[in-house]
Design a protein around this motif. Structure first.
Motif, PDB file in Angstrom:
ATOM      1  N   THR A  64       0.832  -1.205   0.000  1.00 11.10           N
ATOM      2  CA  THR A  64       0.000   0.000   0.000  1.00 11.10           C
ATOM      3  C   THR A  64       0.864   1.252   0.000  1.00 11.10           C
ATOM      4  O   THR A  64       0.614   2.205  -0.767  1.00 11.10           O
ATOM      5  CB  THR A  64      -0.924  -0.013   1.223  1.00 11.10           C
ATOM      6  N   LEU A  65       1.883   1.273   0.854  1.00 14.87           N
ATOM      7  CA  LEU A  65       2.766   2.434   0.899  1.00 14.87           C
ATOM      8  C   LEU A  65       3.505   2.621  -0.417  1.00 14.87           C
ATOM      9  O   LEU A  65       3.700   3.758  -0.885  1.00 14.87           O
ATOM     10  CB  LEU A  65       3.771   2.270   2.043  1.00 14.87           C
ATOM     11  N   ALA A 106       2.522   1.748  -3.478  1.00 15.34           N
ATOM     12  CA  ALA A 106       1.616   2.255  -4.511  1.00 15.34           C
ATOM     13  C   ALA A 106       1.272   3.717  -4.285  1.00 15.34           C
ATOM     14  O   ALA A 106       1.236   4.529  -5.222  1.00 15.34           O
ATOM     15  CB  ALA A 106       0.355   1.394  -4.529  1.00 15.34           C
ATOM     16  N   THR A 107       1.006   4.069  -3.030  1.00 15.28           N
ATOM     17  CA  THR A 107       0.652   5.464  -2.728  1.00 15.28           C
ATOM     18  C   THR A 107       1.823   6.392  -2.992  1.00 15.28           C
ATOM     19  O   THR A 107       1.669   7.468  -3.606  1.00 15.28           O
ATOM     20  CB  THR A 107       0.209   5.574  -1.261  1.00 15.28           C
ATOM     21  N   CYS A 146      -8.008   0.121  -9.386  1.00 14.58           N
ATOM     22  CA  CYS A 146      -6.921   0.806  -8.675  1.00 14.58           C
ATOM     23  C   CYS A 146      -6.072   1.641  -9.635  1.00 14.58           C
ATOM     24  O   CYS A 146      -5.702   2.791  -9.327  1.00 14.58           O
ATOM     25  CB  CYS A 146      -6.060  -0.221  -7.948  1.00 14.58           C
ATOM     26  N   ALA A 161      -5.832   5.732  -9.581  1.00 15.20           N
ATOM     27  CA  ALA A 161      -4.559   6.443  -9.483  1.00 15.20           C
ATOM     28  C   ALA A 161      -4.400   7.435 -10.624  1.00 15.20           C
ATOM     29  O   ALA A 161      -3.955   8.588 -10.421  1.00 15.20           O
ATOM     30  CB  ALA A 161      -3.409   5.428  -9.474  1.00 15.20           C
ATOM     31  N   LEU A 216      -5.653  11.249  -1.471  1.00 16.87           N
ATOM     32  CA  LEU A 216      -4.726  10.151  -1.784  1.00 16.87           C
ATOM     33  C   LEU A 216      -4.577   9.201  -0.595  1.00 16.87           C
ATOM     34  O   LEU A 216      -4.538   7.968  -0.763  1.00 16.87           O
ATOM     35  CB  LEU A 216      -3.366  10.723  -2.174  1.00 16.87           C
ATOM     36  N   GLY A 250      -5.549   5.304  -0.636  1.00 19.52           N
ATOM     37  CA  GLY A 250      -4.555   4.281  -0.337  1.00 19.52           C
ATOM     38  C   GLY A 250      -5.015   3.321   0.747  1.00 19.52           C
ATOM     39  O   GLY A 250      -4.824   2.105   0.642  1.00 19.52           O
ATOM     40  N   GLY A 300      -5.661  -0.665   0.217  1.00 16.89           N
ATOM     41  CA  GLY A 300      -4.962  -1.670   1.012  1.00 16.89           C
ATOM     42  C   GLY A 300      -5.914  -2.610   1.723  1.00 16.89           C
ATOM     43  O   GLY A 300      -5.695  -3.820   1.779  1.00 16.89           O
TER      44      GLY A 300
END
Length: 703
Positions: free
Chosen positions: A24-25, A27-28, A79, A83, A105, A109, A113
């Motif tokens: 998750t981190l 992708a964000t 997803c 984004a 955002l 996120g 997740g």
């Protein structure tokens, strides 16, 4: 993720996969950094939306190749589009570093997740269902193939009830149901080789037909792959204390289960040619027995005691403080085995002690057996079982004196089962020349083969249940295990190394039981003095073992009190005093010496017989001794005796009594003459059996 290496500090492991949090981190942070770079370079907002759409198409295509479910494909595409949409919106409204953009955002996120974990679990369940359906389909096809195969090869209509693939990946097990009408398991077992040929199994593979839970149920174990990976002895299991009252694991079956043997009531015989792992298996057995707290292991090995020596090393090093040894300062009060007999005299002494202990226990523990309501001695750390392991059985059958050891083992096997004294015999073959007493083989319900050169050897050991030798073994480490007369099963034994043996000896020394008082009294000094210099000094090559011999295993925690006597001081002037006859070759029996002296000279050339023409084979002599020429006087005298006997006739024995003192003629020669005369008509044979006699033709009836 980081990992520690042996020569460097922590290093980043780029091959590690992302988890829920890191994914998750990642992708964000990727969306934020990409949008910030686009804002700095003045990228139009539409480009970000197009990039999100392209990413959605790419991840859907990759998912289709992996055959992911529609829900997972939709989530991943959403997803990417989310984004791309967020990045386009941020670029169109002043960049990503404003609070509305950053807040949206973060929310997106967290939502992605959380939903990602749910969709991952859903995908795992669906993939498991899909694999299960594929497996069911494959099993149905396999079952149909086996139904047709058995009908084609064995002419038997069967129903396949189940198929279980082995965890090892080396094969599978079929469960069949035979039809009604009296069809037996033998109808399939007798055609097992033909079934393997029809299945076109690789070399070294085969199939076994085993009994099921009822007479009409049959199990077929099919080995499709030869496992050559070496198994190491699971030394970590030694920490767990076991008991001989439970079966002892001795190998790993082809289907992944453990092969276990009952050593409380059953004796064991193991056979196999040299180099097949027979000694290694004995070491693993000693290790498993050492894992218990109610067994004492005695070893007989007339080949220098080699099977027992590795189990003494750690104890000896601890006793003498051997420089450079890992065990120099260790606390090892007893050796890995309780007694080692490497000579004929010591082996006889050991077996005599075993017989005395068995007879003593029968009297001393009557109340204990009554309390347990059992006709067998209850084994515990206070009353341990004794397991006698004899290696190199061929050495015990090599001479007349050594055969007495086999007789002693046979007596132990015969009388000591209820009194918890069992035997494990290792031989090269179970034939009469190596194992002269058939009782040992017949009474050993545990049978194991590490190899065989002929099918007949396996048949002699396991009976008609045995497999062919070429289908039973796949090199050193493979074994065939038969228990309680059942169908032998293919298995692999673990490899145990000398350092493992020493570690096991040290780890199990404190749990070794002491011999019970009645047994110790029956054993006497034959047992308590087993580690004195005079008895065990020859087991080591130098006088460094003085302290070890002077500190016997029975000192405190082990079997019995410490021996006393002059042997506990320093070593004699000449070093270790070997056991009687240890350093001398065994003397040949008188009849063997006589035959040696009567042998012809090996260097003297035999003269060429007169009249021999080497160009004419018909004149060649055979090399055998020429027959002794007949003595005309003796034959004439015999014919005269036959004539003088008149109508009553006579026989070879009666004629020998007359001719032997005068001519030295034996009964065999006389019987030959009589037979020849009967064939030529010179005499007539009258009567049968013991009443047979010969009458001269002049006195024959009707002459």
């Amino acid at each position: 993720m980081t990992k520690n290496t042996k020569n460097h500090g922590p290093r980043l492991d780029w091959s590690a996969g992302h988890g829920l949090l890191t994914g998750t981190l990642n992708a964000t942070a990727g969306a934020l950094s990409t949008t910030a770079l686009g804002h700095a370079t003045g990228m139009p907002a539409g480009w970000a939306l197009a990039a999100g759409a392209a990413g959605a198409l790419g991840t859907i295509g990759a998912g289709l190749r992996k055959r992911l479910t529609g829900a997972t494909l939709a989530f991943r595409g959403t997803c990417w589009m989310a984004a791309g949409g967020w990045s386009s919106w941020a670029l169109a409204h002043g960049g990503p570093w404003q609070w509305p953009e950053l807040g949206s955002l973060a929310v997106a996120g967290i939502a992605a997740g959380t939903l990602g974990a749910a969709f991952a679990a859903h995908e795992e369940v669906e993939q498991a269902k899909r694999a299960h359906l594929l497996l069911i389909g494959a099993r149905r096809q396999l079952a149909a193939d086996w139904t047709d195969r058995i009908k084609r090869v064995c002419s038997v209509e069967v129903t396949v009830l189940g198929i279980e693939h082995w965890p090892s990946g080396a094969g599978y097990t079929l469960e069949l149901e035979l039809p009604e009408g009296g069809t037996t398991r033998r109808a399939i077992a007798d055609r097992s080789e033909a079934l393997g040929s029809d299945l076109d199994l690789p070399g070294g593979c085969g199939l076994q037909v085993m009994p099921g839970i009822s007479r009409r149920r049959v199990l077929i174990q099919v080995t499709t792959k030869v496992l050559t990976d070496q198994l190491l002895f699971p030394i970590e299991e030694i920490k767990e204390t076991t008991t001989v009252n439970n079966p002892i694991p001795i190998a790993l079956l082809s289907d992944g289960a453990r092969a276990e043997m009952d050593l409380r009531q059953a004796s064991t015989i193991v056979t196999g040619p040299t180099g097949t792992g027979k000694t290694n298996w004995l070491h693993t057995l000693i290790a498993r027995l050492g894992q218990t707290n109610d067994v004492l292991v005695w070893v007989i090995d007339l080949n220098g005691g080699s099977i027992g020596l590795p189990w003494l090393n750690a104890w000896r090093d601890a006793q003498i403080g051997r420089e450079g040894s890992h065990w120099a300062n260790a606390d090892i009060p007893v050796p890995g085995v309780d007694w080692v007999a490497s000579t004929i005299e010591e082996a006889k002494r050991m077996l005599a002690v075993a017989v005395r202990i068995a007879k003593s226990r029968k009297v001393a523990y009557q109340d204990a057996m009554r309390d347990a309501n059992d006709d067998k001695l209850p084994v515990s750390p206070k009353i341990p079982e004794i397991v006698i392991i004899m290696d190199e059985g061929a050495e015990a059958a090599a001479s007349r004196e050594a055969r007495q050891i086999i007789a002693g083992v046979s007596e132990v096997v015969r009388i000591a089962r209820a009194m918890a004294i069992r035997a494990v015999i290792s031989v090269l073959r179970v034939t009469q020349d190596v194992l002269p007493d058939p009782l040992v083989r017949k009474m050993a319900s545990n049978r194991l083969a590490t190899g065989a050169l002929e099918d007949s050897e396996l048949g002699h050991l396991f009976g008609w249940r045995a497999l062919r030798a070429e289908d039973s073994f796949s090199g050193p480490g493979s074994v065939l295990v038969g228990i309680e007369g059942k169908q032998p099963a293919k298995a692999r034994q673990p490899r145990i190394t000398p350092d493992m043996i020493e570690e096991i000896s040290a780890a199990t020394a404190r749990r070794r039981p002491a011999l019970d008082t009645p047994s110790l009294e029956a054993a006497g000094t034959d047992y308590t003095d087993r580690w004195t210099m005079d008895r065990c000094g020859h087991l080591w090559a130098s006088t460094e073992a003085v302290t070890a011999a002077a500190t016997p295993a029975g000192a405190t925690t082990a079997s019995g009190p410490a021996p006393t006597g002059p042997a506990q001081g320093s070593a004699p002037a000449g070093g270790w005093k070997a056991t009687a006859g240890w350093d001398k070759p065994p003397a040949a029996p008188a009849d063997e010496l006589e035959s040696i002296w009567l042998l012809p000279s090996a260097t003297k050339d035999a003269p060429t017989p007169d009249g021999t023409d080497w160009a004419d084979p018909s004149t060649w002599a055979t090399g055998r001794d020429e027959s002794v020429p007949e003595t005309p006087d003796a034959k004439d005298a015999a014919l005269q005796l036959l004539l003088d006997a008149g109508p009553e006739g006579t026989g070879a024995s009666a004629m020998e009594k007359v001719l032997q003192p005068r001519f030295g003629t034996r009964r065999q020669a006389i019987a030959g003459w009589l037979k020849t005369w009967a064939e030529t008509g010179e005499a007539v044979r009258v009567g049968e059996g013991s009443k047979t006699r010969y009458v001269h033709r002049d006195h024959a009836p009707g002459a």
